[in-house]
Write a protein that holds these residues in place. Structure first.
Motif, PDB file in Angstrom:
ATOM      1  N   GLY A 154      50.054  66.157  17.564  1.00 28.80           N
ATOM      2  CA  GLY A 154      48.959  66.797  18.296  1.00 28.80           C
ATOM      3  C   GLY A 154      47.830  65.823  18.587  1.00 28.80           C
ATOM      4  O   GLY A 154      47.298  65.761  19.702  1.00 28.80           O
ATOM      5  N   ILE A 155      47.487  65.018  17.599  1.00 29.49           N
ATOM      6  CA  ILE A 155      46.417  64.034  17.758  1.00 29.49           C
ATOM      7  C   ILE A 155      46.868  62.917  18.691  1.00 29.49           C
ATOM      8  O   ILE A 155      46.120  62.484  19.574  1.00 29.49           O
ATOM      9  CB  ILE A 155      45.983  63.491  16.387  1.00 29.49           C
ATOM     10  CG1 ILE A 155      45.382  64.628  15.553  1.00 29.49           C
ATOM     11  CG2 ILE A 155      44.997  62.345  16.538  1.00 29.49           C
ATOM     12  CD1 ILE A 155      45.127  64.275  14.111  1.00 29.49           C
ATOM     13  N   ILE A 156      48.103  62.447  18.535  1.00 25.86           N
ATOM     14  CA  ILE A 156      48.622  61.375  19.392  1.00 25.86           C
ATOM     15  C   ILE A 156      48.706  61.827  20.843  1.00 25.86           C
ATOM     16  O   ILE A 156      48.448  61.036  21.758  1.00 25.86           O
ATOM     17  CB  ILE A 156      49.994  60.892  18.864  1.00 25.86           C
ATOM     18  CG1 ILE A 156      49.782  60.117  17.567  1.00 25.86           C
ATOM     19  CG2 ILE A 156      50.710  60.031  19.882  1.00 25.86           C
ATOM     20  CD1 ILE A 156      51.055  59.760  16.846  1.00 25.86           C
ATOM     21  N   THR A 157      49.029  63.070  21.073  1.00 23.48           N
ATOM     22  CA  THR A 157      49.093  63.584  22.440  1.00 23.48           C
ATOM     23  C   THR A 157      47.731  63.512  23.110  1.00 23.48           C
ATOM     24  O   THR A 157      47.614  63.083  24.265  1.00 23.48           O
ATOM     25  CB  THR A 157      49.610  65.037  22.437  1.00 23.48           C
ATOM     26  OG1 THR A 157      50.895  65.066  21.823  1.00 23.48           O
ATOM     27  CG2 THR A 157      49.697  65.591  23.838  1.00 23.48           C
ATOM     28  N   VAL A 158      46.692  63.910  22.403  1.00 22.03           N
ATOM     29  CA  VAL A 158      45.342  63.838  22.956  1.00 22.03           C
ATOM     30  C   VAL A 158      44.930  62.382  23.165  1.00 22.03           C
ATOM     31  O   VAL A 158      44.340  62.024  24.191  1.00 22.03           O
ATOM     32  CB  VAL A 158      44.330  64.580  22.059  1.00 22.03           C
ATOM     33  CG1 VAL A 158      42.916  64.414  22.574  1.00 22.03           C
ATOM     34  CG2 VAL A 158      44.689  66.054  21.967  1.00 22.03           C
ATOM     35  N   LEU A 159      45.257  61.520  22.202  1.00 18.50           N
ATOM     36  CA  LEU A 159      44.946  60.097  22.347  1.00 18.50           C
ATOM     37  C   LEU A 159      45.695  59.487  23.526  1.00 18.50           C
ATOM     38  O   LEU A 159      45.159  58.633  24.234  1.00 18.50           O
ATOM     39  CB  LEU A 159      45.269  59.337  21.068  1.00 18.50           C
ATOM     40  CG  LEU A 159      44.302  59.546  19.914  1.00 18.50           C
ATOM     41  CD1 LEU A 159      44.801  58.830  18.669  1.00 18.50           C
ATOM     42  CD2 LEU A 159      42.910  59.063  20.278  1.00 18.50           C
ATOM     43  N   TRP A 160      46.920  59.915  23.753  1.00 16.44           N
ATOM     44  CA  TRP A 160      47.682  59.411  24.900  1.00 16.44           C
ATOM     45  C   TRP A 160      47.006  59.831  26.212  1.00 16.44           C
ATOM     46  O   TRP A 160      46.920  59.035  27.157  1.00 16.44           O
ATOM     47  CB  TRP A 160      49.121  59.905  24.855  1.00 16.44           C
ATOM     48  CG  TRP A 160      49.933  59.363  25.989  1.00 16.44           C
ATOM     49  CD1 TRP A 160      50.313  60.023  27.119  1.00 16.44           C
ATOM     50  CD2 TRP A 160      50.430  58.032  26.119  1.00 16.44           C
ATOM     51  NE1 TRP A 160      51.015  59.187  27.934  1.00 16.44           N
ATOM     52  CE2 TRP A 160      51.099  57.945  27.344  1.00 16.44           C
ATOM     53  CE3 TRP A 160      50.365  56.902  25.312  1.00 16.44           C
ATOM     54  CZ2 TRP A 160      51.712  56.784  27.784  1.00 16.44           C
ATOM     55  CZ3 TRP A 160      50.977  55.746  25.758  1.00 16.44           C
ATOM     56  CH2 TRP A 160      51.637  55.691  26.969  1.00 16.44           C
ATOM     57  N   GLU A 161      46.532  61.058  26.255  1.00 16.66           N
ATOM     58  CA  GLU A 161      45.810  61.523  27.447  1.00 16.66           C
ATOM     59  C   GLU A 161      44.571  60.649  27.683  1.00 16.66           C
ATOM     60  O   GLU A 161      44.283  60.256  28.811  1.00 16.66           O
ATOM     61  CB  GLU A 161      45.391  62.983  27.276  1.00 16.66           C
ATOM     62  CG  GLU A 161      44.511  63.485  28.397  1.00 16.66           C
ATOM     63  CD  GLU A 161      43.787  64.775  28.063  1.00 16.66           C
ATOM     64  OE1 GLU A 161      43.076  65.269  28.954  1.00 16.66           O
ATOM     65  OE2 GLU A 161      43.906  65.262  26.924  1.00 16.66           O
ATOM     66  N   LYS A 162      43.849  60.332  26.610  1.00 17.76           N
ATOM     67  CA  LYS A 162      42.661  59.482  26.728  1.00 17.76           C
ATOM     68  C   LYS A 162      43.041  58.075  27.189  1.00 17.76           C
ATOM     69  O   LYS A 162      42.311  57.455  27.958  1.00 17.76           O
ATOM     70  CB  LYS A 162      41.915  59.410  25.388  1.00 17.76           C
ATOM     71  CG  LYS A 162      41.337  60.716  24.950  1.00 17.76           C
ATOM     72  CD  LYS A 162      40.243  61.107  25.880  1.00 17.76           C
ATOM     73  CE  LYS A 162      39.635  62.425  25.481  1.00 17.76           C
ATOM     74  NZ  LYS A 162      38.743  62.920  26.516  1.00 17.76           N
ATOM     75  N   TRP A 163      44.164  57.552  26.703  1.00 20.06           N
ATOM     76  CA  TRP A 163      44.621  56.219  27.100  1.00 20.06           C
ATOM     77  C   TRP A 163      44.977  56.181  28.591  1.00 20.06           C
ATOM     78  O   TRP A 163      44.622  55.240  29.295  1.00 20.06           O
ATOM     79  CB  TRP A 163      45.808  55.801  26.250  1.00 20.06           C
ATOM     80  CG  TRP A 163      46.458  54.533  26.695  1.00 20.06           C
ATOM     81  CD1 TRP A 163      47.705  54.395  27.221  1.00 20.06           C
ATOM     82  CD2 TRP A 163      45.897  53.220  26.664  1.00 20.06           C
ATOM     83  NE1 TRP A 163      47.947  53.076  27.507  1.00 20.06           N
ATOM     84  CE2 TRP A 163      46.849  52.332  27.183  1.00 20.06           C
ATOM     85  CE3 TRP A 163      44.667  52.709  26.251  1.00 20.06           C
ATOM     86  CZ2 TRP A 163      46.624  50.966  27.300  1.00 20.06           C
ATOM     87  CZ3 TRP A 163      44.446  51.346  26.373  1.00 20.06           C
ATOM     88  CH2 TRP A 163      45.410  50.496  26.889  1.00 20.06           C
ATOM     89  N   VAL A 164      45.683  57.206  29.058  1.00 21.56           N
ATOM     90  CA  VAL A 164      46.043  57.276  30.479  1.00 21.56           C
ATOM     91  C   VAL A 164      44.778  57.370  31.331  1.00 21.56           C
ATOM     92  O   VAL A 164      44.657  56.697  32.362  1.00 21.56           O
ATOM     93  CB  VAL A 164      46.994  58.468  30.728  1.00 21.56           C
ATOM     94  CG1 VAL A 164      47.192  58.726  32.206  1.00 21.56           C
ATOM     95  CG2 VAL A 164      48.332  58.217  30.041  1.00 21.56           C
ATOM     96  N   GLU A 165      43.829  58.170  30.894  1.00 21.56           N
ATOM     97  CA  GLU A 165      42.557  58.295  31.606  1.00 21.56           C
ATOM     98  C   GLU A 165      41.803  56.959  31.608  1.00 21.56           C
ATOM     99  O   GLU A 165      41.236  56.559  32.627  1.00 21.56           O
ATOM    100  CB  GLU A 165      41.710  59.374  30.937  1.00 21.56           C
ATOM    101  CG  GLU A 165      40.332  59.550  31.497  1.00 21.56           C
ATOM    102  CD  GLU A 165      39.521  60.539  30.680  1.00 21.56           C
ATOM    103  OE1 GLU A 165      38.351  60.244  30.398  1.00 21.56           O
ATOM    104  OE2 GLU A 165      40.075  61.590  30.300  1.00 21.56           O
TER     105      GLU A 165
END
Length: 145
Positions: A13-24
């Motif tokens: 769950g945390i990695i998914t949000v971090l991945w979204e932030k990385w893509v952004e």
């Protein structure tokens, strides 16, 4: 085996949000970098170069740089979290989607906080790199207890 699955679920769950932030971050790299530099550079130019005073035998700029770096770090972190969350809440209705998703809310919040913290560290690092040639003789000493 059940314990290992629980830890993987927490991390996902945390990695998914971090991945979204990385893509952004990758998508808006130049905009994020310029935004992280504008305000601190204005402070450094106006107050650091414009005010030619000394304190305790040191130029004012030597005292200003650590404050500007910390300001850039805090502002970058806050901006990455608060402004992004407001836009997502008002226009994208992303928080409604998080509420109905299987990801627990605390994992979403933890991912947002970690992503914002990393963005703030990036902003502070950019300002440190820009001010490195000034040669302020800043030293970082740990406490001697």
């Amino acid at each position: 085996m059940r314990g290992a699955e629980d830890h993987t679920g927490v991390a996902m769950g945390i990695i998914t949000v971090l991945w979204e932030k990385w893509v952004e971050f990758r998508r808006d790299f130049y905009k994020i970098t310029v935004a992280a530099m504008i305000s601190p550079l204005m402070y450094l130019l106006i107050f650091g170069m414009g005010i030619q005073t000394a304190s305790h035998g040191e130029p004012y700029l030597h005292f200003l740089i650590p404050g500007v770096v910390s300001m850039a770090t805090m502002t970058g972190s806050f901006g990455a979290i608060a402004q992004n969350m407001s836009v997502q809440r008002l226009y994208e209705k992303a928080l409604d989607q998080v509420m109905v998703s299987p990801t627990p809310l605390w994992q979403f919040i933890a991912g947002q906080i970690l992503g914002g913290s990393l963005r703030g560290l990036y902003a502070g690092g950019v300002i440190l790199l820009l001010t490195f040639p000034i040669r302020t003789d800043l030293t970082f000493k740990g406490s001697r207890s």
